[in-house]
Design a protein around this motif. Structure first.
Motif, PDB file in Angstrom:
ATOM      1  N   SER A 119       0.829  -1.187   0.000  1.00 25.13           N
ATOM      2  CA  SER A 119       0.000   0.000   0.000  1.00 25.13           C
ATOM      3  C   SER A 119       0.867   1.242   0.000  1.00 25.13           C
ATOM      4  O   SER A 119       1.866   1.319   0.705  1.00 25.13           O
ATOM      5  N   ASP A 159      -3.698   2.960  -2.824  1.00 22.08           N
ATOM      6  CA  ASP A 159      -3.682   2.194  -4.072  1.00 22.08           C
ATOM      7  C   ASP A 159      -3.991   0.722  -3.822  1.00 22.08           C
ATOM      8  O   ASP A 159      -3.741  -0.124  -4.671  1.00 22.08           O
ATOM      9  N   GLU A 160      -4.564   0.421  -2.665  1.00 22.56           N
ATOM     10  CA  GLU A 160      -4.929  -0.957  -2.332  1.00 22.56           C
ATOM     11  C   GLU A 160      -6.387  -1.238  -2.672  1.00 22.56           C
ATOM     12  O   GLU A 160      -7.121  -0.368  -3.127  1.00 22.56           O
ATOM     13  N   TYR A 198      -8.538  -0.296  -5.899  1.00 21.91           N
ATOM     14  CA  TYR A 198      -7.696   0.565  -6.731  1.00 21.91           C
ATOM     15  C   TYR A 198      -6.420  -0.129  -7.216  1.00 21.91           C
ATOM     16  O   TYR A 198      -5.578   0.488  -7.860  1.00 21.91           O
ATOM     17  N   THR A 199      -6.266  -1.417  -6.905  1.00 25.49           N
ATOM     18  CA  THR A 199      -5.018  -2.131  -7.152  1.00 25.49           C
ATOM     19  C   THR A 199      -4.543  -2.024  -8.595  1.00 25.49           C
ATOM     20  O   THR A 199      -3.348  -1.850  -8.852  1.00 25.49           O
ATOM     21  N   ASP A 205     -13.635  -2.917   0.152  1.00 27.30           N
ATOM     22  CA  ASP A 205     -13.193  -3.705  -0.999  1.00 27.30           C
ATOM     23  C   ASP A 205     -13.882  -3.339  -2.307  1.00 27.30           C
ATOM     24  O   ASP A 205     -13.857  -4.105  -3.269  1.00 27.30           O
ATOM     25  N   LEU A 238     -12.403  -6.916  -8.951  1.00 24.33           N
ATOM     26  CA  LEU A 238     -11.597  -5.973  -9.725  1.00 24.33           C
ATOM     27  C   LEU A 238     -12.111  -5.754 -11.147  1.00 24.33           C
ATOM     28  O   LEU A 238     -11.408  -5.188 -11.983  1.00 24.33           O
ATOM     29  N   LEU A 248      -1.618  -8.801 -10.851  1.00 21.32           N
ATOM     30  CA  LEU A 248      -1.816  -7.606 -10.025  1.00 21.32           C
ATOM     31  C   LEU A 248      -0.830  -6.500 -10.366  1.00 21.32           C
ATOM     32  O   LEU A 248      -0.922  -5.397  -9.833  1.00 21.32           O
ATOM     33  N   ARG A 303      -1.944  -2.527 -15.154  1.00 19.54           N
ATOM     34  CA  ARG A 303      -2.464  -1.209 -14.843  1.00 19.54           C
ATOM     35  C   ARG A 303      -3.424  -0.746 -15.926  1.00 19.54           C
ATOM     36  O   ARG A 303      -3.269  -1.061 -17.098  1.00 19.54           O
TER      37      ARG A 303
END
Length: 264
Positions: free
Chosen positions: A2, A89-90, A93-94, A110, A133, A246, A249
């Protein structure tokens, strides 16, 4: 890992500002709903009218709207914020890009609803991001999303009013009813918590065959939501890519309606 984000971000300037006139009807509608149902909901004052110090650093694109409206609280739960203070950014928003490429409008531990921002700071589409996600299209622009929010809020407040006055209700039960109603009328479909409400899945295309200009370097796949209905989803984890998924982007094109997935 994070990365706590400084509240003062390097927003692109000058950015195209969303005109207040485009959002005036829905802002007036939201204000009227809050006034009518003050026992259950409240407005968060905009930056131009609040008397409190605000640590948030909203993008320049929201200057006019954010000066007037800071957000909406329903039974103690913030269902809209234009003044997010603590960014990370966790979680949901990963896979998103730089902090200046999106702005949270609603978030849970989440999941989130975010406003896509172009490289020039232009405000674009609104997307929901769930625990899976996947991106789900909430609206093509912020004023339209605010209309969807107002619809859900009105339905929720009408149902709460049917329970009787707040002071005669059980507080915890009324709070829970409000949360369930907002989920039913809006958030569940955007955050992937109701499979029955899931919209169609938008296929990923190879960059060379997507027919999109200005594709970012390093793009592995492209999802085009320009003709997609509200609720349509782009499943970021469905793209096969070498390495850790992960590390992928997201980058936006076409005001957030074209999603480019970049290699890590």
């Amino acid at each position: 890992m994070s990365t706590p984000m400084n509240n003062s971000l390097p927003w692109p300037e000058p950015a195209e500002v969303l005109p207040l006139t485009a959002a005036r009807p829905v802002l007036d509608r939201l204000s009227s709903l809050v006034t009518t149902h003050a026992q259950d909901t409240a407005l968060i004052p905009g930056l131009a009218v609040t008397e409190e110090e605000v640590a948030a650093d909203p993008p320049p694109a929201l200057e006019q709207i954010g000066d007037e409206l800071g957000g909406i609280v329903l039974r103690g739960r913030t269902v809209l914020t234009l003044q997010i203070e603590d960014r990370t950014d966790e979680g949901p928003y990963t896979l998103l890009g730089e902090a200046t490429s999106y702005y949270p409008l609603y978030e849970t531990e989440d999941s989130a609803v975010i406003l896509a921002l172009g490289e020039d700071g232009t405000a674009g589409a609104v997307h929901g991001i769930g625990e899976d996600l996947a991106l789900r299209l909430a609206a093509a622009d912020l004023p339209t999303y605010l209309e969807h929010l107002a619809d859900a809020l009105e339905a929720t407040l009408t149902a709460l009013a049917a329970r009787g006055p707040a002071e005669e209700d059980v507080e915890s039960e009324r709070d829970e009813a409000a949360a369930q109603l907002m989920d039913q009328h809006l958030f569940a479909a955007l955050l992937g918590t109701d499979e029955a409400a899931d919209g169609p899945e938008v296929p990923w295309q190879a960059p060379s065959s997507a027919g999109i200009v200005d594709i970012p370097p390093g793009t592995l796949a492209v999802a085009d939501l320009r003709a997609a209905p509200v609720g349509a989803r782009a499943d970021l984890m469905e793209v096969e890519a070498p390495g850790d998924p992960l590390d992928l982007r997201v980058a936006w094109r076409e005001r957030g309606l074209v999603v480019a997935l970049l290699g890590g």
